[in-house]
Design a protein around this motif. Structure first.
Motif, PDB file in Angstrom:
ATOM      1  N   GLY A   1     -36.607  36.433  54.409  1.00 53.69           N
ATOM      2  CA  GLY A   1     -35.175  36.169  54.409  1.00 53.69           C
ATOM      3  C   GLY A   1     -34.607  35.697  53.090  1.00 53.69           C
ATOM      4  N   GLU A   2     -35.338  35.895  52.011  1.00 55.31           N
ATOM      5  CA  GLU A   2     -34.845  35.465  50.699  1.00 55.31           C
ATOM      6  C   GLU A   2     -35.101  36.553  49.657  1.00 55.31           C
ATOM      7  N   ILE A   3     -34.434  36.436  48.507  1.00 54.31           N
ATOM      8  CA  ILE A   3     -34.617  37.409  47.427  1.00 54.31           C
ATOM      9  C   ILE A   3     -35.971  37.168  46.763  1.00 54.31           C
ATOM     10  N   VAL A   4     -36.810  38.204  46.783  1.00 56.78           N
ATOM     11  CA  VAL A   4     -38.149  38.074  46.194  1.00 56.78           C
ATOM     12  C   VAL A   4     -38.438  39.163  45.169  1.00 56.78           C
ATOM     13  N   TYR A   5     -37.554  40.144  45.052  1.00 56.88           N
ATOM     14  CA  TYR A   5     -37.830  41.304  44.207  1.00 56.88           C
ATOM     15  C   TYR A   5     -36.597  41.657  43.384  1.00 56.88           C
ATOM     16  N   TYR A   6     -36.820  41.913  42.095  1.00 59.81           N
ATOM     17  CA  TYR A   6     -35.745  42.243  41.165  1.00 59.81           C
ATOM     18  C   TYR A   6     -35.995  43.638  40.597  1.00 59.81           C
TER      19      TYR A   6
END
Length: 264
Positions: free
Chosen positions: A192-197
């Motif tokens: 549920g969180e941003i982990v990849y850019y």
């Protein structure tokens, strides 16, 4: 294969200018039980120098150099050289959040039925905005890829399905892999969180794949025809309502042909 070890696989072809950012993001992980395998796929830029510099910084980083063979051959070789229970592919021009490995491994170790773990993403480079993907469902994944490449999976599952399929050398090899991993069942978990850019570049390989979209989609259907027939047998009208594009009219026609050939 070492239990709990994550093998981060980084193929690099003339992306040496971004490689240090990807490697820094791996070195900052809160989960310490990882190895990182950089595979230089015949680069003509500074990739060799950057890779060797980081091997000196951290003994968990390994470096392989080969003649240019394409991303599928590079990833498959890197995985074959890896020792981890879990695999996380990472393109050399992208990077990951500090807690990605820790959170993904926790899910994998808590749920043996889970085949793939990913999370929210963010676009960088020529864009700076959320990376919006449709919610996962197997029916949705058959229509469009809704899981990005840098997702965690088990090495054992990867070996069972034969790795990245060489017949997807022009693109969408990650989409094809997800279908292969899930063909026999299993769960997908989205953090549920941003982990990849994900870096957007105008000259990226993805833009080339988009130009070959019809050809690649039909190849995916051929690779997974039983799965398509299982989920869409007798539901062509519903499929067209969900995806009323020219491509999907052609794909539905292909499903009908597959159905007839199997009946024979």
């Amino acid at each position: 294969m070492k239990k709990g070890l994550v093998s981060v696989i980084i193929p690099c072809y003339n992306q040496g200018c971004y490689l240090s950012e990807a490697l820094d993001s791996v070195m900052r992980q809160t989960y310490p039980n990882w190895e990182c395998i950089i595979i230089n796929d015949g680069s003509k830029d500074q990739t060799d120098a950057v890779a060797k510099e980081y091997c000196q910084k951290d003994s968990r980083i390994r470096y392989i150099s080969q003649e240019n063979s394409g991303v599928i051959a590079a990833r498959n070789r890197a995985v074959s050289e890896s020792s981890g229970e879990f695999i996380l592919p990472l393109d050399a021009d992208d990077y990951i959040s500090t807690h990605y490995l820790e959170k993904a491994v926790h899910v994998m170790q808590s749920d043996s039925s889970c085949k793939i773990v990913y999370g929210k993403g963010w676009l960088t480079g020529e864009k700076n905005e959320p990376f919006i993907l449709p919610p996962f469902s197997i029916e949705g994944l058959l229509r469009d890829n809704c899981i990005y490449n840098s997702s965690m999976f088990r090495r054992q599952d990867f070996d069972t399905v034969g790795g990245y399929n060489p017949n997807m050398k022009d693109g969408y090899e990650d989409w094809n892999l997800w279908l292969s991993l899930l063909e026999s069942g299993g769960r997908v978990h989205k953090l549920g969180e941003i982990v990849y850019y994900y870096r957007i570049l105008s000259h990226s390989r993805t833009s080339g794949a988009d130009r070959n979209e019809m050809k690649l989609r039909l190849q995916i259907m051929e690779n997974h025809k039983e799965l398509y027939l299982k989920h869409y047998n007798g539901q062509y009208d519903r499929l067209l309502i969900l995806s009323p594009s020219r491509i999907w009219f052609k794909m539905v026609s292909a499903i009908c042909k597959l159905r007839k050939s199997i009946r024979k």
